[in-house]
Design an enzyme around this catalytic site. Structure first.
Site, mmCIF file in Angstrom:
data_model
loop_
_atom_site.group_PDB
_atom_site.id
_atom_site.type_symbol
_atom_site.label_atom_id
_atom_site.label_comp_id
_atom_site.label_asym_id
_atom_site.label_seq_id
_atom_site.Cartn_x
_atom_site.Cartn_y
_atom_site.Cartn_z
ATOM 1 N N ASP A 92 39.657 12.589 176.333
ATOM 2 C CA ASP A 92 40.077 13.747 175.740
ATOM 3 C C ASP A 92 40.457 12.874 174.280
ATOM 4 O O ASP A 92 40.976 12.118 173.991
ATOM 5 C CB ASP A 92 41.332 14.015 175.698
ATOM 6 N N HIS A 119 42.822 14.143 172.482
ATOM 7 C CA HIS A 119 44.286 14.168 172.360
ATOM 8 C C HIS A 119 44.236 13.786 173.247
ATOM 9 O O HIS A 119 43.962 13.775 174.598
ATOM 10 C CB HIS A 119 44.251 15.581 172.910
ATOM 11 N N HIS A 142 47.524 17.887 179.521
ATOM 12 C CA HIS A 142 49.096 18.345 178.859
ATOM 13 C C HIS A 142 50.248 18.669 178.951
ATOM 14 O O HIS A 142 51.013 18.967 179.420
ATOM 15 C CB HIS A 142 49.041 19.558 177.408
#
Length: 342
Positions: free
Chosen positions: A193, A195, A158
């Site tokens: 993942d 996300h 991220h």
């Protein structure tokens, strides 16, 4: 398979994050290290410490302004009268223009996307060695190893070039891919993942030299919300070099593995000669985030499918949070890969 980890990665101990307006314990706990270590050892991994390649390979992706912020913000933050024990922003720019604040509070808002990436005394050191673990894993592949596992914690996918978010500070998978590229290889990044790897996408979005592919829970109602939609295909020279494969919440093994086939077909079409897997284990049916429903056996099948590409593969740890299945899921994916690779 060799595994890489440095004990200084224990030094990041985030206390809190905010969700739905409530202050909650941060899920990215140090306990993850213990469980992932046992899971990797059960798959036959032998751990070693990373070499220190210096800040250069990190600065190849992250701006010097951002790296200065990460190294200095905690000390500056603690000088603020009444400041909390962690750097957590309370203001964010509606758009990030040319202006750059001088205050610690303003810079925190500029460089931290959300409240899930608190910075404390040991955060920079842990993030630095997490990145070095990924770099050393990349170097093992360049030296001839066919696979390696980097227990990169804190995670990284991220993190943008100058922005932390979602428990992440340095984009470990991206740094590893850039390292491999600099050594003359043609890397692809496969993010599994739960996300979307929005930071990874953002770093490479207008580039054609690294393919980015992400399988994740549909962000229409799931973090990171603003990135990860299927129509996001890259921009400029990078158009067609980013592939997002969002899945409905609760997607099972069969659905996931069918989508993985699509991802691996794109990787073959790119002509990759090395693969970086951003290994989130939070797609698990047992993970507290409850985004997807991959079983422990399903992770073995994911590892086997990746092995069948025949590509040298670096697994870089991303998410996967505290639950009874966490270590078993890592054992499963690494063992599945090993057994299929032969």
């Amino acid at each position: 398979m060799k595994a890489i980890f440095d004990d200084r990665q224990w030094k990041h101990e985030p206390g809190h994050f905010m969700a739905n307006g409530a202050i909650l314990p941060n899920p990215e706990q140090c306990e993850r290290i213990a469980r992932l270590t046992e899971g990797a050892k059960a798959a036959g991994c032998a751990f070693q410490a990373p070499d220190d390649a210096g800040i250069g390979p990190i600065a190849a992706l992250h701006s010097p302004e951002y790296l200065t912020f990460l190294q200095t913000i905690y000390t500056r933050w603690r000088r603020i009268e009444g400041a909390g024990n962690e750097v957590i922003p309370n203001i964010h720019p509606a758009s990030r223009g040319d202006g750059y604040p001088k205050s610690a509070v303003g810079q925190a808002g500029f460089h931290q996307a959300d409240t899930a990436c608190p910075i404390a005394e040991g955060t920079w050191e842990a993030a630095y060695w997490s990145a070095q673990s990924a770099i050393s894993g990349a170097d093992l592949l360049h030296a001839g190893d066919r696979s390696a596992y980097a227990l990169a914690r804190p995670p990284g996918h991220h993190a943008f070039g100058d922005l932390a978010g979602g428990f992440c500070f340095l984009n470990n998978s991206g740094i590893a891919a850039q390292r491999l590229l600099a050594k003359g290889l043609r890397p692809a990044i496969l993010d599994v993942d739960v996300h979307h790897g929005n930071g990874t996408q953002g770093i490479f979005y207008d580039r054609s030299d690294v393919l980015t592919v992400s399988i994740h829970a549909d962000p229409e109602r799931f973090y990171p919300f603003f990135w990860g939609h299927a129509q996001e295909r890259g921009a400029g020279p990078g158009l067609g070099y980013n592939l997002n494969l969002p899945l409905a919440r609760g997607a099972d093994d069969a659905t996931y593995l069918g989508t993985l086939d699509t991802a691996l077909t794109r990787i073959r079409s790119f002509g990759a000669d090395v693969l970086v897997v951003a290994l989130g284990l939070d797609a698990s049916i047992d993970d507290p985030f409850k985004g997807l429903a991959v079983t422990t056996d399903g992770f073995a099948r994911i590892g086997a499918a990746i092995a069948r590409t025949g590509l040298p593969c670096l697994f870089v740890q991303e998410g996967g949070y505290i639950c009874d299945a966490l270590g078993d899921n890592l054992t499963s994916v690494l063992s599945g890969f090993r057994d299929a690779a032969g």
